[in-house]
Design a protein around this motif. Structure first.
Motif, PDB file in Angstrom:
ATOM      1  N   CYS A   4       0.857  -1.110  -0.064  1.00  0.00           N
ATOM      2  CA  CYS A   4       0.058   0.062  -0.108  1.00  0.00           C
ATOM      3  C   CYS A   4       0.891   1.380  -0.049  1.00  0.00           C
ATOM      4  O   CYS A   4       2.130   1.243   0.560  1.00  0.00           O
ATOM      5  CB  CYS A   4      -0.908   0.185   1.120  1.00  0.00           C
ATOM      6  N   ALA A   5       0.177   2.304  -0.506  1.00  0.00           N
ATOM      7  CA  ALA A   5       1.013   3.518  -0.491  1.00  0.00           C
ATOM      8  C   ALA A   5       1.302   4.077   1.089  1.00  0.00           C
ATOM      9  O   ALA A   5       0.363   3.731   1.906  1.00  0.00           O
ATOM     10  CB  ALA A   5       0.107   4.691  -1.171  1.00  0.00           C
ATOM     11  N   ALA A   6       2.403   4.649   1.350  1.00  0.00           N
ATOM     12  CA  ALA A   6       2.580   5.208   2.795  1.00  0.00           C
ATOM     13  C   ALA A   6       1.435   6.449   2.982  1.00  0.00           C
ATOM     14  O   ALA A   6       0.988   7.008   2.160  1.00  0.00           O
ATOM     15  CB  ALA A   6       3.962   5.828   2.785  1.00  0.00           C
ATOM     16  N   LEU A  29      -1.796  23.853  -1.387  1.00  0.00           N
ATOM     17  CA  LEU A  29      -1.567  22.784  -0.523  1.00  0.00           C
ATOM     18  C   LEU A  29      -0.700  21.771  -1.485  1.00  0.00           C
ATOM     19  O   LEU A  29      -1.123  21.333  -2.570  1.00  0.00           O
ATOM     20  CB  LEU A  29      -3.031  22.217  -0.085  1.00  0.00           C
ATOM     21  N   THR A  30       0.172  21.118  -0.794  1.00  0.00           N
ATOM     22  CA  THR A  30       1.194  20.340  -1.392  1.00  0.00           C
ATOM     23  C   THR A  30       1.066  18.847  -0.573  1.00  0.00           C
ATOM     24  O   THR A  30       1.272  18.899   0.372  1.00  0.00           O
ATOM     25  CB  THR A  30       2.535  20.726  -1.639  1.00  0.00           C
ATOM     26  N   ALA A  31       0.897  17.807  -1.272  1.00  0.00           N
ATOM     27  CA  ALA A  31       0.901  16.446  -0.766  1.00  0.00           C
ATOM     28  C   ALA A  31       2.041  15.592  -0.817  1.00  0.00           C
ATOM     29  O   ALA A  31       2.642  15.699  -2.058  1.00  0.00           O
ATOM     30  CB  ALA A  31      -0.158  15.492  -0.875  1.00  0.00           C
ATOM     31  N   THR A  32       2.873  14.664  -0.080  1.00  0.00           N
ATOM     32  CA  THR A  32       3.696  13.940  -0.250  1.00  0.00           C
ATOM     33  C   THR A  32       3.295  12.499   0.002  1.00  0.00           C
ATOM     34  O   THR A  32       2.544  12.328   1.257  1.00  0.00           O
ATOM     35  CB  THR A  32       5.032  14.280   0.310  1.00  0.00           C
ATOM     36  N   ALA A  33       3.821  11.304  -0.569  1.00  0.00           N
ATOM     37  CA  ALA A  33       3.439   9.897  -0.225  1.00  0.00           C
ATOM     38  C   ALA A  33       4.348   9.066  -0.818  1.00  0.00           C
ATOM     39  O   ALA A  33       5.205   9.599  -1.859  1.00  0.00           O
ATOM     40  CB  ALA A  33       2.063   9.584  -0.677  1.00  0.00           C
ATOM     41  N   THR A  34       4.560   7.922  -0.383  1.00  0.00           N
ATOM     42  CA  THR A  34       5.322   7.037  -1.210  1.00  0.00           C
ATOM     43  C   THR A  34       4.644   5.936  -1.752  1.00  0.00           C
ATOM     44  O   THR A  34       3.459   5.601  -1.581  1.00  0.00           O
ATOM     45  CB  THR A  34       6.263   6.151   0.023  1.00  0.00           C
ATOM     46  N   ASN A  35       5.087   5.467  -3.155  1.00  0.00           N
ATOM     47  CA  ASN A  35       4.480   4.295  -3.867  1.00  0.00           C
ATOM     48  C   ASN A  35       2.907   5.048  -4.255  1.00  0.00           C
ATOM     49  O   ASN A  35       2.241   3.939  -4.590  1.00  0.00           O
ATOM     50  CB  ASN A  35       4.351   3.237  -3.145  1.00  0.00           C
ATOM     51  N   ALA A  36       2.975   6.413  -4.500  1.00  0.00           N
ATOM     52  CA  ALA A  36       1.535   6.700  -4.699  1.00  0.00           C
ATOM     53  C   ALA A  36       1.525   6.852  -6.249  1.00  0.00           C
ATOM     54  O   ALA A  36       2.338   7.475  -6.645  1.00  0.00           O
ATOM     55  CB  ALA A  36       1.003   7.803  -4.012  1.00  0.00           C
ATOM     56  N   PHE A  69      -3.240   6.672  -3.125  1.00  0.00           N
ATOM     57  CA  PHE A  69      -3.302   5.131  -3.525  1.00  0.00           C
ATOM     58  C   PHE A  69      -2.404   4.889  -4.415  1.00  0.00           C
ATOM     59  O   PHE A  69      -1.727   5.525  -5.418  1.00  0.00           O
ATOM     60  CB  PHE A  69      -4.683   5.278  -4.563  1.00  0.00           C
ATOM     61  N   ASN A  70      -2.170   3.810  -4.468  1.00  0.00           N
ATOM     62  CA  ASN A  70      -0.920   3.003  -5.412  1.00  0.00           C
ATOM     63  C   ASN A  70      -1.729   2.446  -6.782  1.00  0.00           C
ATOM     64  O   ASN A  70      -2.879   2.631  -6.636  1.00  0.00           O
ATOM     65  CB  ASN A  70      -0.249   1.964  -4.696  1.00  0.00           C
ATOM     66  N   GLY A  75      -5.163   2.098  -0.379  1.00  0.00           N
ATOM     67  CA  GLY A  75      -5.189   3.469  -0.246  1.00  0.00           C
ATOM     68  C   GLY A  75      -4.668   3.771   1.187  1.00  0.00           C
ATOM     69  O   GLY A  75      -4.475   2.884   2.141  1.00  0.00           O
ATOM     70  N   SER A  76      -3.850   4.900   1.341  1.00  0.00           N
ATOM     71  CA  SER A  76      -3.213   5.096   2.529  1.00  0.00           C
ATOM     72  C   SER A  76      -4.382   5.554   3.362  1.00  0.00           C
ATOM     73  O   SER A  76      -5.304   5.819   3.262  1.00  0.00           O
ATOM     74  CB  SER A  76      -2.368   6.289   2.265  1.00  0.00           C
TER      75      SER A  76
END
Length: 306
Positions: A4-6, A29-36, A69-70, A75-76
């Protein structure tokens, strides 16, 4: 998270929990996530149609969150919210908004093991805050066991009242400051610790002036040395309290990374048979009362007294 995404974390530059804007202004607004590969923005808990990229331009008051979401639509968690507040006019604003948050080390902790708490004060604005006082009364199971380290101001501890008091002369708009301190817990169980903040500058938002953090203290006692010489004293690697966590696993590893012992539902029976004296690494996994697996890591020294 099994592919799953972080967890996505919505951020502003600089990162704030509340962003004040004037009527007609906007903020990105800015988002960060892993594997998304896909995102979904929410406004006051409702999905925003078409807002599926890493950035979102906001100009309405309310709370904004995001989910990532990956490629498999996994979903994270929903991110922590960021609040947009509208300033009705451009005249001077007398009040500010101080927010306190509290965290502790994420590692699992056993009785008499030191761990840290972290208190963060953030001035959301729209004006500077003066005369800031943060108060934290340690609950009975906790003992202060390390220095108070503050980014700004001064922090003191009164042993009689068990009170930490952190004074900060001033925080400008969007400025944050952190206090770190170390404690040990003498008893097992859930420990709730609460911090509050006040200031001489009026605070227009009272619901974020108090923060609590609940930490579970596990009722385990893990030794760091065994002396298996057959005298019946300290001959085995005995983890006291392990009987309360029947779903467990013990792994012992030597200095070269080789597993020299593994046992599910550990019986407190490892005594280093056939192994040389030295220091070994242990990994103990237990399932806690909520059904979550916790990991305890450390070193165990094997001595063979003559």
């Amino acid at each position: 998270m099994y592919g799953c995404a972080a967890k996505a974390v919505a951020q502003l530059t600089p990162h704030v929990y509340t962003k004040y804007i004037h009527q007609g202004e906007w903020v990105t607004l800015t988002a960060t996530a892993t594997n998304a590969t896909l995102y979904q923005w929410y406004w006051n808990g409702q999905p925003v149609t078409g807002a599926t990229t890493t950035t979102y331009v906001a100009n309405q008051a309310g709370e904004y969150t995001i989910q990532a979401f990956n490629g498999t639509d996994c979903g994270s968690d929903i991110s922590d919210p960021i609040r947009i507040a509208i300033i009705a006019d451009r005249g001077p604003v007398a009040n500010t908004d101080l927010a306190v948050s509290k965290q502790a080390d994420s590692k699992p902790v056993v009785m008499n093991q030191p761990y840290n708490y972290y208190i963060t004060i953030l001035n959301n604005g729209p004006v500077s805050a003066s005369g800031i006082v943060v108060t934290d009364v340690l609950p009975a199971p906790l003992t202060l066991s390390g220095a108070l380290t503050a980014d700004d101001g001064t922090a003191t501890y009164d042993a009689g009242s068990r009170t930490i008091e952190w004074k900060i002369p001033q925080l400008t708009v969007n400025q944050s400051s952190r206090l770190t301190y170390t404690v040990t817990a003498k008893d097992k169980g859930q420990v709730e610790n609460i911090a509050t903040v006040t200031a001489t500058t009026p605070d227009s938002v009272q619901d974020n002036n108090r923060a609590s953090y609940t930490k579970e203290i596990f009722g385990l006692m893990i030794p760091n040395t065994i002396t298996p010489n057959g005298d019946g004293n300290n001959d085995q690697f005995i983890v006291s309290g392990l009987a309360s966590y029947t779903d467990n696993e013990m792994i012992i590893i030597n200095r070269w990374g080789n597993h020299v012992f593994e046992q599910k539902r550990y019986q407190n029976n490892w005594k280093g048979d056939g192994l040389n004296e030295g220091t070994y690494f242990y990994l103990l996994r237990i399932k806690d009362n909520s059904g979550k697996w916790q990991e305890f890591k450390g070193y165990i020294t094997l001595l063979r007294p003559k």
